[in-house]
Design an enzyme around this catalytic site. Sequence first.
Site, PDB file in Angstrom:
ATOM      1  N   GLU A 136      -5.623   3.735   5.751  1.00  0.00           N
ATOM      2  CA  GLU A 136      -5.184   3.448   4.387  1.00  0.00           C
ATOM      3  C   GLU A 136      -5.784   4.495   3.453  1.00  0.00           C
ATOM      4  OE1 GLU A 136      -6.894   1.745   1.241  1.00  0.00           O
ATOM      5  OE2 GLU A 136      -6.036  -0.265   1.529  1.00  0.00           O
ATOM      6  N   SER A 152     -11.043  -0.971   2.560  1.00  0.00           N
ATOM      7  CA  SER A 152     -10.335  -1.090   3.849  1.00  0.00           C
ATOM      8  C   SER A 152      -9.991   0.309   4.336  1.00  0.00           C
ATOM      9  CB  SER A 152      -9.028  -1.866   3.681  1.00  0.00           C
ATOM     10  OG  SER A 152      -9.258  -3.172   3.263  1.00  0.00           O
ATOM     11  N   ARG A 178       0.842  -1.216   0.000  1.00  0.00           N
ATOM     12  CA  ARG A 178       0.000   0.000   0.000  1.00  0.00           C
ATOM     13  C   ARG A 178       0.874   1.262   0.000  1.00  0.00           C
ATOM     14  NH1 ARG A 178      -3.022  -3.616  -0.993  1.00  0.00           N
ATOM     15  NH2 ARG A 178      -5.148  -3.885  -0.222  1.00  0.00           N
TER      16      ARG A 178
HETATM   17  P1  FAD Z   1      -8.758   8.251  -5.657  1.00  0.00           P
HETATM   18  O1  FAD Z   1      -9.470   7.831  -4.412  1.00  0.00           O
HETATM   19  O2  FAD Z   1      -9.436   9.279  -6.495  1.00  0.00           O
HETATM   20  O3  FAD Z   1      -7.314   8.766  -5.260  1.00  0.00           O
HETATM   21  C1  FAD Z   1      -6.513   8.005  -4.361  1.00  0.00           C
HETATM   22  C2  FAD Z   1      -5.153   8.705  -4.166  1.00  0.00           C
HETATM   23  O4  FAD Z   1      -4.423   8.662  -5.387  1.00  0.00           O
HETATM   24  C3  FAD Z   1      -5.276  10.188  -3.803  1.00  0.00           C
HETATM   25  O5  FAD Z   1      -4.221  10.510  -2.941  1.00  0.00           O
HETATM   26  C4  FAD Z   1      -5.106  10.895  -5.143  1.00  0.00           C
HETATM   27  O6  FAD Z   1      -4.581  12.210  -4.992  1.00  0.00           O
HETATM   28  C5  FAD Z   1      -4.115   9.988  -5.847  1.00  0.00           C
HETATM   29  N1  FAD Z   1      -4.274   9.953  -7.304  1.00  0.00           N
HETATM   30  C6  FAD Z   1      -5.385   9.565  -7.991  1.00  0.00           C
HETATM   31  N2  FAD Z   1      -5.157   9.621  -9.328  1.00  0.00           N
HETATM   32  C7  FAD Z   1      -3.885  10.055  -9.477  1.00  0.00           C
HETATM   33  C8  FAD Z   1      -3.069  10.320 -10.614  1.00  0.00           C
HETATM   34  N3  FAD Z   1      -3.517  10.138 -11.860  1.00  0.00           N
HETATM   35  N4  FAD Z   1      -1.813  10.781 -10.402  1.00  0.00           N
HETATM   36  C9  FAD Z   1      -1.337  10.952  -9.142  1.00  0.00           C
HETATM   37  N5  FAD Z   1      -2.052  10.726  -8.026  1.00  0.00           N
HETATM   38  C10 FAD Z   1      -3.321  10.274  -8.194  1.00  0.00           C
HETATM   39  N6  FAD Z   1      -7.529  -1.088  -2.917  1.00  0.00           N
HETATM   40  C11 FAD Z   1      -6.687  -2.150  -2.995  1.00  0.00           C
HETATM   41  O7  FAD Z   1      -5.465  -1.957  -3.108  1.00  0.00           O
HETATM   42  N7  FAD Z   1      -7.155  -3.425  -2.950  1.00  0.00           N
HETATM   43  C12 FAD Z   1      -8.467  -3.714  -2.818  1.00  0.00           C
HETATM   44  O8  FAD Z   1      -8.844  -4.881  -2.789  1.00  0.00           O
HETATM   45  C13 FAD Z   1      -9.378  -2.630  -2.746  1.00  0.00           C
HETATM   46  N8  FAD Z   1     -10.701  -2.857  -2.598  1.00  0.00           N
HETATM   47  C14 FAD Z   1     -11.559  -1.801  -2.484  1.00  0.00           C
HETATM   48  C15 FAD Z   1     -12.923  -2.079  -2.337  1.00  0.00           C
HETATM   49  C16 FAD Z   1     -13.845  -1.034  -2.227  1.00  0.00           C
HETATM   50  C17 FAD Z   1     -15.300  -1.351  -2.052  1.00  0.00           C
HETATM   51  C18 FAD Z   1     -13.371   0.307  -2.278  1.00  0.00           C
HETATM   52  C19 FAD Z   1     -14.355   1.449  -2.206  1.00  0.00           C
HETATM   53  C20 FAD Z   1     -12.028   0.589  -2.429  1.00  0.00           C
HETATM   54  C21 FAD Z   1     -11.092  -0.475  -2.528  1.00  0.00           C
HETATM   55  N9  FAD Z   1      -9.718  -0.252  -2.665  1.00  0.00           N
HETATM   56  C22 FAD Z   1      -8.856  -1.311  -2.783  1.00  0.00           C
HETATM   57  C23 FAD Z   1      -9.179   1.128  -2.699  1.00  0.00           C
HETATM   58  C24 FAD Z   1      -9.247   1.778  -4.109  1.00  0.00           C
HETATM   59  O9  FAD Z   1     -10.045   1.013  -4.962  1.00  0.00           O
HETATM   60  C25 FAD Z   1      -7.863   1.950  -4.731  1.00  0.00           C
HETATM   61  O10 FAD Z   1      -6.998   2.646  -3.878  1.00  0.00           O
HETATM   62  C26 FAD Z   1      -7.927   2.659  -6.084  1.00  0.00           C
HETATM   63  O11 FAD Z   1      -6.676   2.584  -6.723  1.00  0.00           O
HETATM   64  C27 FAD Z   1      -8.333   4.123  -5.942  1.00  0.00           C
HETATM   65  O12 FAD Z   1      -8.596   4.659  -7.230  1.00  0.00           O
HETATM   66  P2  FAD Z   1      -9.327   6.033  -7.408  1.00  0.00           P
HETATM   67  O13 FAD Z   1      -9.244   6.413  -8.836  1.00  0.00           O
HETATM   68  O14 FAD Z   1     -10.689   5.963  -6.832  1.00  0.00           O
HETATM   69  O15 FAD Z   1      -8.395   6.985  -6.528  1.00  0.00           O
HETATM   70  N1  EPU Z   2     -11.023 -10.766   9.655  1.00  0.00           N
HETATM   71  C1  EPU Z   2     -11.789 -10.889  10.791  1.00  0.00           C
HETATM   72  N2  EPU Z   2     -12.834 -10.025  10.967  1.00  0.00           N
HETATM   73  C2  EPU Z   2     -13.145  -9.066  10.076  1.00  0.00           C
HETATM   74  C3  EPU Z   2     -12.353  -8.917   8.908  1.00  0.00           C
HETATM   75  C4  EPU Z   2     -11.288  -9.786   8.710  1.00  0.00           C
HETATM   76  O1  EPU Z   2     -11.521 -11.731  11.635  1.00  0.00           O
HETATM   77  O2  EPU Z   2     -14.123  -8.352  10.310  1.00  0.00           O
HETATM   78  C5  EPU Z   2      -9.928 -11.708   9.429  1.00  0.00           C
HETATM   79  C6  EPU Z   2     -10.269 -12.708   8.297  1.00  0.00           C
HETATM   80  O3  EPU Z   2     -10.985 -13.795   8.769  1.00  0.00           O
HETATM   81  C7  EPU Z   2      -8.896 -13.077   7.791  1.00  0.00           C
HETATM   82  C8  EPU Z   2      -8.077 -11.796   8.005  1.00  0.00           C
HETATM   83  O4  EPU Z   2      -8.771 -11.014   8.969  1.00  0.00           O
HETATM   84  O5  EPU Z   2      -8.342 -14.082   8.592  1.00  0.00           O
HETATM   85  C9  EPU Z   2      -7.878 -10.995   6.710  1.00  0.00           C
HETATM   86  O6  EPU Z   2      -9.150 -10.653   6.157  1.00  0.00           O
HETATM   87  P1  EPU Z   2      -9.397 -10.546   4.565  1.00  0.00           P
HETATM   88  O7  EPU Z   2      -8.888 -11.759   3.876  1.00  0.00           O
HETATM   89  O8  EPU Z   2     -10.815 -10.159   4.371  1.00  0.00           O
HETATM   90  O9  EPU Z   2      -8.442  -9.385   4.100  1.00  0.00           O
HETATM   91  P2  EPU Z   2      -8.030  -7.991   4.763  1.00  0.00           P
HETATM   92  O10 EPU Z   2      -6.651  -8.133   5.312  1.00  0.00           O
HETATM   93  O11 EPU Z   2      -9.087  -7.509   5.683  1.00  0.00           O
HETATM   94  C10 EPU Z   2      -6.858  -7.120   2.625  1.00  0.00           C
HETATM   95  C11 EPU Z   2      -6.829  -5.826   1.863  1.00  0.00           C
HETATM   96  C12 EPU Z   2      -8.022  -5.725   0.926  1.00  0.00           C
HETATM   97  C13 EPU Z   2      -7.961  -6.893  -0.063  1.00  0.00           C
HETATM   98  C14 EPU Z   2      -7.996  -8.209   0.735  1.00  0.00           C
HETATM   99  C15 EPU Z   2      -7.821  -9.418  -0.166  1.00  0.00           C
HETATM  100  C16 EPU Z   2      -5.627  -4.209   3.225  1.00  0.00           C
HETATM  101  C17 EPU Z   2      -5.717  -3.001   4.111  1.00  0.00           C
HETATM  102  N3  EPU Z   2      -6.803  -4.708   2.779  1.00  0.00           N
HETATM  103  O12 EPU Z   2      -8.006  -7.071   3.472  1.00  0.00           O
HETATM  104  O13 EPU Z   2      -7.930  -4.508   0.212  1.00  0.00           O
HETATM  105  O14 EPU Z   2      -9.048  -6.857  -0.945  1.00  0.00           O
HETATM  106  O15 EPU Z   2      -6.906  -8.213   1.704  1.00  0.00           O
HETATM  107  O16 EPU Z   2      -6.500  -9.487  -0.607  1.00  0.00           O
HETATM  108  O17 EPU Z   2      -4.544  -4.664   2.939  1.00  0.00           O
HETATM  109  C18 EPU Z   2      -8.544  -2.215   0.250  1.00  0.00           C
HETATM  110  O18 EPU Z   2      -7.333  -1.956   0.246  1.00  0.00           O
HETATM  111  O19 EPU Z   2      -9.439  -1.317   0.246  1.00  0.00           O
HETATM  112  C19 EPU Z   2      -8.977  -3.608   0.278  1.00  0.00           C
HETATM  113  C20 EPU Z   2     -10.255  -3.972   0.313  1.00  0.00           C
END
Ligand code: FAD
Ligand code: EPU
Length: 336
Positions: free
Chosen positions: A319, A223, A153
């Site tokens: 995050e 997250s 991240r």
């Molecule tokens: P924004 O929220 O618009 O911007 C995020 C940051 O990037 C800000 O600091 C912004 O200034 C900067 N930025 C944006 N565009 C640019 C650019 N072109 N140049 C320079 N800086 C820029 N993330 C994960 O890693 N793994 C996941 O599994 C994951 N699951 C998600 C699930 C949900 C339901 C949600 C809502 C979010 C999740 N995220 C996850 C977080 C998010 O999807 C990512 O961080 C994504 O890359 C953000 O994209 P955005 O365009 O919305 O960025």
């Molecule tokens: N867990 C709990 N309770 C909860 C949530 C999670 O006990 O309420 C436990 C799960 O059972 C598991 C562990 O925590 O043992 C990890 O949970 P999970 O696999 O759901 O993943 P996470 O660590 O919570 C991370 C990323 C996600 C990504 C998933 C899958 C971060 C901060 N988050 O979540 O990214 O999708 O792994 O790889 O690293 C995001 O960045 O927005 C995001 C959704």
Amino acid sequence: MQSLQSLHTFALPAHCQKLVRITASEQLHAIDFEKPFFILGEGSNCVFLDDFDGTVLQMANRGIDVNEREDHYLVRVAAGENWHQLVIKLLKMGITGLENLVLIPGTIGAAPVQNIGAYGVELADVFSHLTGYHIDKQSFETLDKSACQFGYRDSVFKQALHGRFVITEVVLKLPKQWQPVLGYGPLRDLTECEVDAMHVAERVMQIRRSKLPDPILCANAGSFFKNPMVSLELAKTLRVRYQSMPTYPVDENTVKLAAGWLIEQAGLKGHRIGGIRVYDKQALVLVNDEQGDGEELLAMITHIQKTVFAKFTVELMPEVRLIGRGGEFSKGVEHG
Ligand code: FAD
Ligand code: EPU
């Protein structure tokens, strides 16, 4: 004044002074970067806690170009393209490698910023190079993978180049030979011979839909906190007391803990402050399901950090990027 509520997925009621849609990278030459600005993609990883006293640059340039090489594809994508749609488009073309990263919201341009990752794959694994506008040099520059300094991240765009570099285009390198990554918990039962990349994508989508709220139906930013890195010593001490605590080894001295587990064990699942709630299917996700505001969210962040610290002596750091009137700020734990 321009409303930002529908431009970030946490949907707090904030405004900015001016919104500029960047549809062609050359527009960046004409932006006055001396005045407060914020670079926005689809707003799925940032929360506007208050009105922002500046200009929001919304990245909306488009274009995907697939270049076939002997053993891989080079896929050049404009920053404003949607990540999930790209993953699906490539899978339909038979180009694999992004299937574990399906359904992550947001733009291509934001993907390198926090080095998006899920289900055992992160952007760095499929990244070749990117181009962007270097604000201080007032010119476009190309950065290779090592220059981006990807970490968990993390990247140079959250460190030395924070707020100084506008990513305009990302180039991905995807091998022609499919290399499935099925080691992450719920994917382990998919054996390599039974599945193709589309099946993996479908399974990932199914898991994600069961845990994570759809931002269109329930405002959230994924997250909310990073999974904390702690010393091996602290992890061992905690493990003696909490035997079911998930731990992920990072190196010989460091262990990653699951923030969602810590928040749930601290008794905070479902906890509500005003319009903000800890999601009941995934405690790492905060939802804004009753028209919350920035103050309530800040109160929730502090409450979670203090409660988790009091129980586990582990600090949680957001995050999600938190944006106030003057720009971005970080929100660390306040002890005592
Ligand atoms: P924004 O929220 O618009 O911007 C995020 C940051 O990037 C800000 O600091 C912004 O200034 C900067 N930025 C944006 N565009 C640019 C650019 N072109 N140049 C320079 N800086 C820029 N993330 C994960 O890693 N793994 C996941 O599994 C994951 N699951 C998600 C699930 C949900 C339901 C949600 C809502 C979010 C999740 N995220 C996850 C977080 C998010 O999807 C990512 O961080 C994504 O890359 C953000 O994209 P955005 O365009 O919305 O960025
Ligand atoms: N867990 C709990 N309770 C909860 C949530 C999670 O006990 O309420 C436990 C799960 O059972 C598991 C562990 O925590 O043992 C990890 O949970 P999970 O696999 O759901 O993943 P996470 O660590 O919570 C991370 C990323 C996600 C990504 C998933 C899958 C971060 C901060 N988050 O979540 O990214 O999708 O792994 O790889 O690293 C995001 O960045 O927005 C995001 C959704």
